[in-house]
Scaffold this active site. Structure first.
Site, PDB file in Angstrom:
ATOM      1  N   ALA A   1       0.857  -1.181   0.000  1.00  0.00           N
ATOM      2  CA  ALA A   1       0.000   0.000   0.000  1.00  0.00           C
ATOM      3  C   ALA A   1       0.896   1.234   0.000  1.00  0.00           C
ATOM      4  O   ALA A   1       2.073   1.149   0.331  1.00  0.00           O
ATOM      5  CB  ALA A   1      -0.876  -0.029   1.244  1.00  0.00           C
TER       6      ALA A   1
ATOM      7  N   GLY B   1       0.422  -5.158   0.620  1.00  0.00           N
ATOM      8  CA  GLY B   1      -0.732  -5.140  -0.282  1.00  0.00           C
ATOM      9  C   GLY B   1      -0.405  -5.699  -1.654  1.00  0.00           C
ATOM     10  O   GLY B   1      -1.298  -6.207  -2.347  1.00  0.00           O
TER      11      GLY B   1
ATOM     12  N   GLU C   1      -0.707  -9.335  -1.277  1.00  0.00           N
ATOM     13  CA  GLU C   1      -2.133  -9.638  -1.075  1.00  0.00           C
ATOM     14  C   GLU C   1      -2.868  -9.607  -2.411  1.00  0.00           C
ATOM     15  O   GLU C   1      -3.718 -10.446  -2.691  1.00  0.00           O
ATOM     16  CB  GLU C   1      -2.751  -8.625  -0.107  1.00  0.00           C
ATOM     17  CG  GLU C   1      -2.221  -8.794   1.311  1.00  0.00           C
ATOM     18  CD  GLU C   1      -2.770  -7.740   2.252  1.00  0.00           C
ATOM     19  OE1 GLU C   1      -2.419  -6.555   2.080  1.00  0.00           O
ATOM     20  OE2 GLU C   1      -3.558  -8.098   3.138  1.00  0.00           O
TER      21      GLU C   1
ATOM     22  N   GLU D   1       3.896  -5.816   7.009  1.00  0.00           N
ATOM     23  CA  GLU D   1       3.080  -4.800   7.677  1.00  0.00           C
ATOM     24  C   GLU D   1       3.405  -4.639   9.161  1.00  0.00           C
ATOM     25  O   GLU D   1       3.367  -3.539   9.711  1.00  0.00           O
ATOM     26  CB  GLU D   1       1.588  -5.129   7.520  1.00  0.00           C
ATOM     27  CG  GLU D   1       1.024  -4.849   6.143  1.00  0.00           C
ATOM     28  CD  GLU D   1       1.187  -5.997   5.162  1.00  0.00           C
ATOM     29  OE1 GLU D   1       1.992  -6.916   5.439  1.00  0.00           O
ATOM     30  OE2 GLU D   1       0.504  -5.996   4.116  1.00  0.00           O
TER      31      GLU D   1
HETATM   32  N1  3HC Z   1       4.611   3.541   0.107  1.00  0.00           N
HETATM   33  C1  3HC Z   1       5.126   4.771  -0.185  1.00  0.00           C
HETATM   34  N2  3HC Z   1       6.419   4.990  -0.439  1.00  0.00           N
HETATM   35  C2  3HC Z   1       7.238   3.931  -0.404  1.00  0.00           C
HETATM   36  C3  3HC Z   1       6.795   2.631  -0.106  1.00  0.00           C
HETATM   37  C4  3HC Z   1       5.403   2.448   0.152  1.00  0.00           C
HETATM   38  N3  3HC Z   1       4.898   1.243   0.434  1.00  0.00           N
HETATM   39  N4  3HC Z   1       7.848   1.787  -0.148  1.00  0.00           N
HETATM   40  C5  3HC Z   1       8.918   2.531  -0.467  1.00  0.00           C
HETATM   41  N5  3HC Z   1       8.550   3.820  -0.622  1.00  0.00           N
HETATM   42  C6  3HC Z   1       9.434   4.945  -1.002  1.00  0.00           C
HETATM   43  C7  3HC Z   1      10.514   5.206   0.040  1.00  0.00           C
HETATM   44  O1  3HC Z   1      10.050   6.088   1.024  1.00  0.00           O
HETATM   45  C8  3HC Z   1      11.613   5.812  -0.801  1.00  0.00           C
HETATM   46  O2  3HC Z   1      11.294   7.157  -1.010  1.00  0.00           O
HETATM   47  P1  3HC Z   1      12.462   8.273  -1.122  1.00  0.00           P
HETATM   48  O3  3HC Z   1      13.294   7.841  -2.293  1.00  0.00           O
HETATM   49  O4  3HC Z   1      11.703   9.527  -1.312  1.00  0.00           O
HETATM   50  O5  3HC Z   1      13.208   8.213   0.176  1.00  0.00           O
HETATM   51  C9  3HC Z   1      11.476   5.073  -2.140  1.00  0.00           C
HETATM   52  O6  3HC Z   1      10.146   4.533  -2.146  1.00  0.00           O
HETATM   53  C10 3HC Z   1      12.453   3.942  -2.322  1.00  0.00           C
HETATM   54  O7  3HC Z   1      12.401   3.109  -1.164  1.00  0.00           O
HETATM   55  P2  3HC Z   1      13.728   2.545  -0.488  1.00  0.00           P
HETATM   56  O8  3HC Z   1      14.731   3.628  -0.335  1.00  0.00           O
HETATM   57  O9  3HC Z   1      13.290   1.808   0.731  1.00  0.00           O
HETATM   58  O10 3HC Z   1      14.231   1.548  -1.640  1.00  0.00           O
HETATM   59  P3  3HC Z   1      14.871   0.107  -1.514  1.00  0.00           P
HETATM   60  O11 3HC Z   1      15.123  -0.337  -2.895  1.00  0.00           O
HETATM   61  O12 3HC Z   1      15.979   0.119  -0.518  1.00  0.00           O
HETATM   62  O13 3HC Z   1      13.731  -0.830  -0.868  1.00  0.00           O
HETATM   63  C11 3HC Z   1      11.546  -1.767  -0.635  1.00  0.00           C
HETATM   64  C12 3HC Z   1      12.560  -1.091  -1.574  1.00  0.00           C
HETATM   65  C13 3HC Z   1      12.066  -3.158  -0.188  1.00  0.00           C
HETATM   66  C14 3HC Z   1      10.256  -1.922  -1.381  1.00  0.00           C
HETATM   67  C15 3HC Z   1      11.346  -0.901   0.630  1.00  0.00           C
HETATM   68  O14 3HC Z   1      11.062   0.432   0.227  1.00  0.00           O
HETATM   69  C16 3HC Z   1      10.243  -1.321   1.524  1.00  0.00           C
HETATM   70  O15 3HC Z   1      10.416  -2.221   2.325  1.00  0.00           O
HETATM   71  N6  3HC Z   1       9.056  -0.660   1.432  1.00  0.00           N
HETATM   72  C17 3HC Z   1       7.971  -0.855   2.314  1.00  0.00           C
HETATM   73  C18 3HC Z   1       7.236  -2.140   2.037  1.00  0.00           C
HETATM   74  C19 3HC Z   1       6.070  -2.269   2.966  1.00  0.00           C
HETATM   75  O16 3HC Z   1       6.161  -2.047   4.149  1.00  0.00           O
HETATM   76  N7  3HC Z   1       4.909  -2.656   2.408  1.00  0.00           N
HETATM   77  C20 3HC Z   1       3.750  -2.831   3.169  1.00  0.00           C
HETATM   78  C21 3HC Z   1       2.982  -1.544   3.215  1.00  0.00           C
HETATM   79  S1  3HC Z   1       1.590  -1.630   4.262  1.00  0.00           S
HETATM   80  C22 3HC Z   1       0.427  -2.458   3.349  1.00  0.00           C
HETATM   81  O17 3HC Z   1       0.700  -2.902   2.268  1.00  0.00           O
HETATM   82  C23 3HC Z   1      -0.912  -2.547   3.989  1.00  0.00           C
HETATM   83  C24 3HC Z   1      -1.797  -3.514   3.308  1.00  0.00           C
HETATM   84  O18 3HC Z   1      -1.751  -4.757   3.942  1.00  0.00           O
HETATM   85  C25 3HC Z   1      -3.207  -3.046   3.297  1.00  0.00           C
END
Ligand code: 3HC
Ligand code: NAI
Length: 699
Positions: free
Chosen positions: A63, A102, A105, A125
């Site tokens: 998400a 997400g 999912e 998450e």
């Molecule tokens: N939403 C918004 N922005 C995000 C994001 C997300 N899910 N994931 C990454 N970004 C942004 C980062 O803030 C960063 O922004 P910046 O360049 O402005 O600082 C940019 O994308 C690149 O991210 P990273 O620097 O972390 O890049 P990496 O290549 O090192 O890592 C990644 C990539 C493994 C995808 C890592 O970003 C990550 O772990 N992201 C989060 C994943 C996550 O937690 N997903 C679950 C979200 S909650 C959800 O899905 C709820 C659902 O169940 C309903």
């Protein structure tokens, strides 16, 4: 111009939904709406199967976290996912990069899944104080069984494509380039008349071990202490086994919203972005050219030097270790080998990987061997004269442009830089112990450090897997300076009537990984004792170190001598309260005429945490740290501060700065200690009705 992040294309019998929302294809409102629109188109065209894939470096990574604090805009992710799962034609997903949250999912709601071999799949998450809120807790158990599902959801750790195939999470590994391979796979499914196959209609396989849930709760009780999401996750995986998909999804939604709206998730989301913000320096342009770092030297093969050398070797960068005598060098190299061997034994790394890393490490006694290195990190004794001598030698031995870094914990990096003719190339690189494990790296900018040296170090830190935070020069930089204020309160509380166990338990119950006195015993009380001596402070001459000095004089050095603030069981290392220490405390309090009283846990927590807050604010005001969020990252990654409380500065905002200022004044009243005078920055912000977070944007 409209932002089109989802493209639909009819390719003969195949409808292709391509998501293109850089950098990580997060499921923003535009993406969700785009998928619904594509499904509408596909419903009435001649496609017989739909293929979902992503452009760029990754499949959907979850998400869009930036939307969580805002009013949700339709369509919701659960609605998109229901539309995919209920679609009348087969829908298949081709994954690459990281299919997370997400994103996974969504993939699980598709009828078939394939992935490139290096794909990682996970539901992270929980790391954001959340749980999968779009069916993940109900669909994952249906695909991989409840045990692996619980492990994946509650740890948040991703699995490899191979493991996903083995577990039934995907149906196929794709070879070659994503899109052609995905199309070939989809057409094969089509040729085989693969039917629509909704994951939600599958049963959950019975667990191999019927006690797995109870065992999981017991094993993780300590780790999950105080957190909201892990309890819900266990409940939901259990529900997946016993309830209909509909009931499971309904309860999942309730729990997800409870987590999303909780202060814990707000804190963890802050930490997610704060960790990524540390590299953006207010005064150094992001495109500053970097110095190439191909070869590194580490001076001193002791506790820190060995760990630092491992960081570079494991990242594929050759390292030379320098010592004063062959024995010391051999010992240092042996320790490194042992450390690596232990990680192979624990299954962390493969024997081949470790063998390759060891090949990256060599040793020497001769500074002449440093002529070609691009970076030196000094990790010799914490003594200014020794450090100056080493930097003088490095200045003579190293080529122009070589970066000279010191791992000093407390010493003045400006003075160390002045021992060379190239202070612009000198920087502090404060690693934490054990250096090969701890993520935090304070990058200390001295007065004359060149901008490109700072930028190079910030980037290099990421290459070796660290979270760098740029800090300025002062005694203890950010982390140890704050620690001092915190540890001082722990000592004063003991003399005022609290016991070591009471202080440690209060802090651990609040969420600190370990209480301050247990930490002292672990690190060794002789370290502080020696450091005070070096600063010219006589043993037992200062109230707040009177107890620690007395313990060291009694040979109670902490865990390593079997006793310190506690006694330690020689077998299990379990800590036990020691009445002898209580008596000692009363004697010292009498000697210093400190009145003893009953002290509550709330006061303990307030005094220790508000000491951090007040010192952190002073640090910000002096410009030693650029942003409050940087201070949070230091304390979370270096000192066991609970990430779900967001760090000391975030925590202060969550209390409200008015409340913080009022409480600091009450503490001054209570203790008579002027140290509780609120930092001017807190007064200014509180008076203006502002938060510390308002300073985070100054990038
Ligand atoms: N939403 C918004 N922005 C995000 C994001 C997300 N899910 N994931 C990454 N970004 C942004 C980062 O803030 C960063 O922004 P910046 O360049 O402005 O600082 C940019 O994308 C690149 O991210 P990273 O620097 O972390 O890049 P990496 O290549 O090192 O890592 C990644 C990539 C493994 C995808 C890592 O970003 C990550 O772990 N992201 C989060 C994943 C996550 O937690 N997903 C679950 C979200 S909650 C959800 O899905 C709820 C659902 O169940 C309903
Ligand atoms: P240590 O005593 O384990 O190792 C120091 C090593 O440096 C010894 O092996 C010694 O032989 C070697 N050495 C001394 N003079 C030398 C010289 N002139 N040339 C080459 N080698 C020399 O010390 P430790 O704990 O590794 O600390 C090193 C530095 O790291 C200190 O500045 C310390 O403050 C800092 N530090 C220590 C942390 C810790 O937890 N131990 C954490 C963060 C920083």
């Amino acid at each position: 111009m409209q932002d089109v992040s989802v493209h639909y294309e009819l390719n003969n019998t195949l409808g292709i939904i391509r998501i293109d929302n850089p950098p990580v294809n997060a499921l923003s409102q535009a993406v969700r709406a785009g998928i619904i629109e594509a499904l509408e188109q596909a419903r009435s065209d001649s496609s017989q199967m739909l293929l979902v894939l992503c452009a760029g470096r990754t499949f959907i990574a979850g998400a869009d976290i930036t939307e969580f604090g805002k009013t949700p805009q339709p369509p919701s992710l659960p609605d998109v996912i229901a539309a995919l799962e209920g679609f009348p034609k087969p829908v298949v997903a081709a994954l690459h990069g990281t299919a997370l949250g997400g994103g996974l999912e969504l993939a699980m709601a598709c009828h078939y899944r394939a992935a490139l071999p290096d794909t990682r799949l996970g539901l992270p998450e929980v790391k954001l104080g959340l749980l999968p809120g779009a069916g993940g807790t109900q669909r994952l158990p249906r695909l991989v069984g409840p045990e692996l599902a619980l492990e994946m959801i509650s740890s948040g750790a991703p699995i490899t494509a191979n493991k996903a195939l083995e577990a039934g999470l995907i149906d196929q590994i794709l070879e070659g380039e994503l899109e052609p391979a995905a199309i070939r796979w989809a057409l094969t499914l089509l040729a085989d008349s693969a039917p629509v196959r909704p994951t939600g209609e599958r049963p959950v396989a019975a667990p191999a071990d019927t006690d797995f849930l109870a065992r999981h709760l017991k094993q993780n009780a300590r780790k999950h202490r105080g957190q909201l999401a892990p309890g819900y996750i266990a409940e939901l995986v259990e529900l997946a086994q016993n309830a209909s998909l509909e009931e499971g999804l309904k309860r999942e939604r309730e729990c997800f919203l409870a987590c999303k709206n909780s202060p814990q998730s707000a804190a963890l989301r802050h930490v997610f972005f704060a960790e990524r913000a540390t590299g953006k320096l207010p005064d150094i342009p992001a495109d500053t050219p970097l110095r190439p770092i191909k070869r590194v030297a580490v001076i001193g093969a002791g506790t820190m030097g060995g760990g630092i050398a491992m960081c570079f070797a494991s990242a594929g960068i050759p390292v030379i270790l320098v010592e004063t005598a062959q024995d010391y060098l051999d010992n240092g190299l042996d320790k490194i080998r042992q450390n690596y061997a232990n990680s192979v034994k624990r299954g962390r790394f493969s024997a081949e990987a470790v063998a390759g890393w060891l090949d990256n490490i060599s040793g020497t006694l001769d500074y002449a061997d440093l002529a070609e290195v691009d970076l030196v990190i000094e990790a010799v004794f914490e003594n200014m004269a020794v450090k100056k001598e080493v930097f003088g030698k490095l200045d003579a031995a190293c080529k122009p442009g070589c970066i000279l870094a010191t791992n000093t914990s407390y010493l003045d990096v400006n003075a160390i830089a002045a021992a060379t003719r190239r202070p612009a190339d000198v920087i502090g690189a404060h690693f934490f112990s054990p250096a090969n494990v701890m993520k935090l790296l304070e990058v200390v900018r001295a007065e004359k450090t060149a901008a490109d040296v700072v930028q190079t170090f910030m980037k290099l830190a990421r290459t070796i897997g660290k979270i760098p935070v740029a800090v300025g020069v002062c005694h203890g930089f950010v982390g140890n300076r704050m620690l001092r204020a915190y540890a001082r309160q722990a000592q004063l509380l003991l003399l005022e009537g609290a016991t070591p166990s009471q202080v440690d338990k209060a802090m651990e119950n609040w969420g600190m990984a370990m209480g301050p006195l247990a930490v002292g015993d672990l690190a060794g009380l002789d370290i502080g004792y020696r450091s005070r001596r070096d600063q010219g402070i006589e043993p037992r001459s200062v109230l707040e170190s009177a107890l620690a000095d007395t313990l060291v004089d009694m040979d109670r050095l902490g865990q390593k001598s079997g006793a310190g603030y506690y006694r330690y069981d020689p077998e299990t290392r379990a800590r036990q309260a020691d009445p002898e220490v209580d008596k000692l405390l009363r004697d010292i309090a009498d000697e210093w005429q400190v009145p003893q009283r009953e002290i509550g846990d709330e006061e303990i927590v307030d005094r220790l945490i508000l000491a951090l807050v007040n010192e952190g604010a002073a640090i910000l005001q002096e410009g030693i740290a650029a942003r409050p969020s940087d201070v949070d990252i230091v304390y979370i990654n270096g000192y066991g501060f609970p990430s779900w409380r967001g760090g000391p500065m975030f925590y202060a905002d969550s209390l409200g700065l008015d409340t913080v200022v009022a409480r600091l004044r009450e503490l001054r009243e209570l203790t008579g200690d002027d140290g509780w005078e609120p930092a001017p920055l807190l007064l200014e912000l509180a008076a203006a009705g502002n938060s510390l977070a308002s300073l985070n944007g100054r990038v």
